[in-house]
Design a protein around this motif. Structure first.
Motif, PDB file in Angstrom:
ATOM      1  N   TRP A 156     -17.771 -32.087 -20.922  1.00 27.22           N
ATOM      2  CA  TRP A 156     -18.132 -31.231 -22.051  1.00 27.22           C
ATOM      3  C   TRP A 156     -17.141 -31.376 -23.220  1.00 27.22           C
ATOM      4  CZ3 TRP A 156     -22.709 -30.265 -20.574  1.00 27.22           C
ATOM      5  CH2 TRP A 156     -22.989 -29.925 -19.244  1.00 27.22           C
ATOM      6  N   GLN A 157     -16.405 -32.495 -23.209  1.00 21.65           N
ATOM      7  CA  GLN A 157     -15.325 -32.660 -24.181  1.00 21.65           C
ATOM      8  C   GLN A 157     -15.744 -33.667 -25.260  1.00 21.65           C
ATOM      9  OE1 GLN A 157     -11.817 -34.142 -22.175  1.00 21.65           O
ATOM     10  NE2 GLN A 157     -10.467 -32.695 -23.187  1.00 21.65           N
ATOM     11  N   LEU A 204     -10.288 -31.785 -29.944  1.00 19.28           N
ATOM     12  CA  LEU A 204     -11.096 -32.010 -28.751  1.00 19.28           C
ATOM     13  C   LEU A 204     -11.713 -30.666 -28.420  1.00 19.28           C
ATOM     14  CD1 LEU A 204      -8.574 -34.205 -26.818  1.00 19.28           C
ATOM     15  CD2 LEU A 204     -10.909 -34.894 -27.350  1.00 19.28           C
ATOM     16  N   CYS A 205     -13.027 -30.607 -28.310  1.00 20.62           N
ATOM     17  CA  CYS A 205     -13.683 -29.307 -28.167  1.00 20.62           C
ATOM     18  C   CYS A 205     -14.947 -29.438 -27.335  1.00 20.62           C
ATOM     19  CB  CYS A 205     -14.026 -28.777 -29.556  1.00 20.62           C
ATOM     20  SG  CYS A 205     -14.680 -27.106 -29.528  1.00 20.62           S
ATOM     21  N   GLU A 206     -15.359 -28.325 -26.752  1.00 21.38           N
ATOM     22  CA  GLU A 206     -16.626 -28.253 -26.023  1.00 21.38           C
ATOM     23  C   GLU A 206     -17.764 -28.760 -26.891  1.00 21.38           C
ATOM     24  OE1 GLU A 206     -18.985 -24.803 -23.657  1.00 21.38           O
ATOM     25  OE2 GLU A 206     -19.603 -25.842 -25.473  1.00 21.38           O
ATOM     26  N   SER A 215     -18.900 -22.780 -34.278  1.00 22.42           N
ATOM     27  CA  SER A 215     -19.059 -21.763 -35.328  1.00 22.42           C
ATOM     28  C   SER A 215     -18.104 -20.596 -35.081  1.00 22.42           C
ATOM     29  CB  SER A 215     -20.519 -21.328 -35.470  1.00 22.42           C
ATOM     30  OG  SER A 215     -20.866 -20.385 -34.499  1.00 22.42           O
ATOM     31  N   ASP A 216     -17.819 -20.293 -33.805  1.00 22.07           N
ATOM     32  CA  ASP A 216     -16.800 -19.273 -33.498  1.00 22.07           C
ATOM     33  C   ASP A 216     -15.404 -19.734 -33.934  1.00 22.07           C
ATOM     34  OD1 ASP A 216     -18.579 -17.442 -32.491  1.00 22.07           O
ATOM     35  OD2 ASP A 216     -18.099 -17.775 -30.382  1.00 22.07           O
ATOM     36  N   LEU A 217     -15.133 -21.032 -33.801  1.00 22.98           N
ATOM     37  CA  LEU A 217     -13.839 -21.551 -34.271  1.00 22.98           C
ATOM     38  C   LEU A 217     -13.706 -21.363 -35.784  1.00 22.98           C
ATOM     39  CD1 LEU A 217     -13.335 -24.871 -32.229  1.00 22.98           C
ATOM     40  CD2 LEU A 217     -12.055 -22.734 -31.990  1.00 22.98           C
ATOM     41  N   ALA A 247     -22.288 -22.768 -30.738  1.00 21.78           N
ATOM     42  CA  ALA A 247     -21.643 -21.499 -31.085  1.00 21.78           C
ATOM     43  C   ALA A 247     -20.125 -21.586 -30.934  1.00 21.78           C
ATOM     44  CB  ALA A 247     -22.190 -20.366 -30.219  1.00 21.78           C
ATOM     45  N   VAL A 248     -19.653 -22.493 -30.074  1.00 21.34           N
ATOM     46  CA  VAL A 248     -18.200 -22.650 -29.910  1.00 21.34           C
ATOM     47  C   VAL A 248     -17.572 -23.059 -31.231  1.00 21.34           C
ATOM     48  CG1 VAL A 248     -16.373 -23.973 -28.760  1.00 21.34           C
ATOM     49  CG2 VAL A 248     -18.340 -23.180 -27.444  1.00 21.34           C
ATOM     50  N   THR A 293     -15.210 -19.020 -37.543  1.00 24.83           N
ATOM     51  CA  THR A 293     -15.028 -17.581 -37.738  1.00 24.83           C
ATOM     52  C   THR A 293     -13.569 -17.194 -37.507  1.00 24.83           C
ATOM     53  OG1 THR A 293     -17.274 -17.210 -36.930  1.00 24.83           O
ATOM     54  CG2 THR A 293     -15.808 -15.294 -36.968  1.00 24.83           C
ATOM     55  N   PHE A 294     -13.007 -17.727 -36.428  1.00 21.19           N
ATOM     56  CA  PHE A 294     -11.618 -17.433 -36.089  1.00 21.19           C
ATOM     57  C   PHE A 294     -10.677 -17.900 -37.207  1.00 21.19           C
ATOM     58  CE2 PHE A 294      -7.551 -18.853 -34.381  1.00 21.19           C
ATOM     59  CZ  PHE A 294      -7.097 -17.699 -33.756  1.00 21.19           C
ATOM     60  N   MET A 295     -10.869 -19.134 -37.679  1.00 21.87           N
ATOM     61  CA  MET A 295      -9.965 -19.690 -38.689  1.00 21.87           C
ATOM     62  C   MET A 295     -10.112 -18.972 -40.036  1.00 21.87           C
ATOM     63  SD  MET A 295      -7.735 -21.966 -37.800  1.00 21.87           S
ATOM     64  CE  MET A 295      -7.357 -23.313 -36.646  1.00 21.87           C
ATOM     65  N   ASP A 354     -22.428 -25.988 -26.404  1.00 23.44           N
ATOM     66  CA  ASP A 354     -22.957 -24.876 -27.184  1.00 23.44           C
ATOM     67  C   ASP A 354     -22.374 -24.897 -28.610  1.00 23.44           C
ATOM     68  OD1 ASP A 354     -23.780 -22.497 -28.252  1.00 23.44           O
ATOM     69  OD2 ASP A 354     -22.723 -21.208 -26.821  1.00 23.44           O
TER      70      ASP A 354
END
Lengths: 138, 138, 138
Positions: free
Chosen positions: C114-115, C50-52, C60-62, C57-58, C64-66, C55
């Protein structure tokens, strides 16, 4: 039988808030003896965990761990418009839970002796959080 | 229809223990044809995962990963009274699952071909672990 | 009342795919007004979050993090027969969700504004993924 209720919490900013008693009250109000209780957080920058409820150092260690794993203001994040704690909050949410289910037995939750349900606020500022609890069973 | 049953497991210490067969037996005993099966672990230093059940290296790689992510005896942790593996066990639990739900179809679980349910013991010493399985459906 | 339906998705390789509309359609087809909707992914190298959903970018940032947390081809992994992205895919799955439950209210899901529900493909190549949705309630 289905019982559904919405709970609202005001957080004081980043940290863990035990909500086990509020969940127990909804189970009691449901009149359901055996079944499951589903807890759902309608947000993507706060989350739910089941965690030890005896030593508060456990939750402060969890904060320490998360701060190191997904540091506020980390240069690798591009989603930064809402502040340095915004993208780390999304990461923390995805790595923990937005939805938890616990068994209902004899009209009560069956959490372990040291097990509590916590709302984990990941944003540094206070927020209002909305949680839906649904109890299903007979 | 609701069917609820408690399972007990004795672990030999840190590692993954497949419990898919025990879950299947509870589903069979429930007499429920279509619905969901909820599996709940009553502890905060062991957890549940759905994981590949073919190559054992997958689970040993998961241990390797977790040992690096939350090392035993890490100096950042303050909750250390119960030993160097105590706080890492809480971290591993929060990052994985205490509760899992799987669909029931034609009176059986519907796990994928290579998908198994595992109890993951995070403490280094043997422990007794209690799990409640609740099957709801018709 | 129980309604169960299988969904199939073709992914184009690693990335997040929103499936909120497909879930809403199953809830609508169920005729259930109040209850829970369980979403189950039958695979161990893709997962659910479940994610925003505002945007991009959220997400794509996830990624990047993983990629940083469990890098492809990391020398610590022994399960490498199916490629450098295989074991990281299992790690990402275990750290996120294989099963999600969301409340059903007034015949609809109750996701936050936003979910969104996302299928997260962790393998670099395209895959076919099978998801079972079970709606229980009245």
């Amino acid at each position: 039988m289905v019982h559904q209720q919405q709970l609202r919490f005001s957080t004081a900013g980043r940290g863990t808030y035990e909500i086990s008693d509020e969940i127990e009250q909804v189970i009691g109000a449901s009149g359901i003896n055996t079944g499951i209780c589903q807890i759902f957080n309608h947000h993507t920058s706060s989350s739910l965990i089941l965690c030890e409820n005896a030593d508060p150092a456990v939750r402060s260690d969890l904060e320490t761990f998360m701060k190191k794993l997904a540091p506020d203001g980390d240069g690798m994040f591009r989603h930064i418009d809402e502040g340095p704690d915004d993208m780390p909050a999304h990461v923390r949410t995805v790595l923990t839970q937005s939805t938890l289910s616990i068994p209902v037995h004899n009209g009560r939750h069956t959490l372990g002796t040291w097990q509590g349900v916590y709302l984990w606020e990941h944003r540094t500022r206070p927020h209002k959080r909305s949680i839906t609890v649904t109890v299903i069973g007979e």
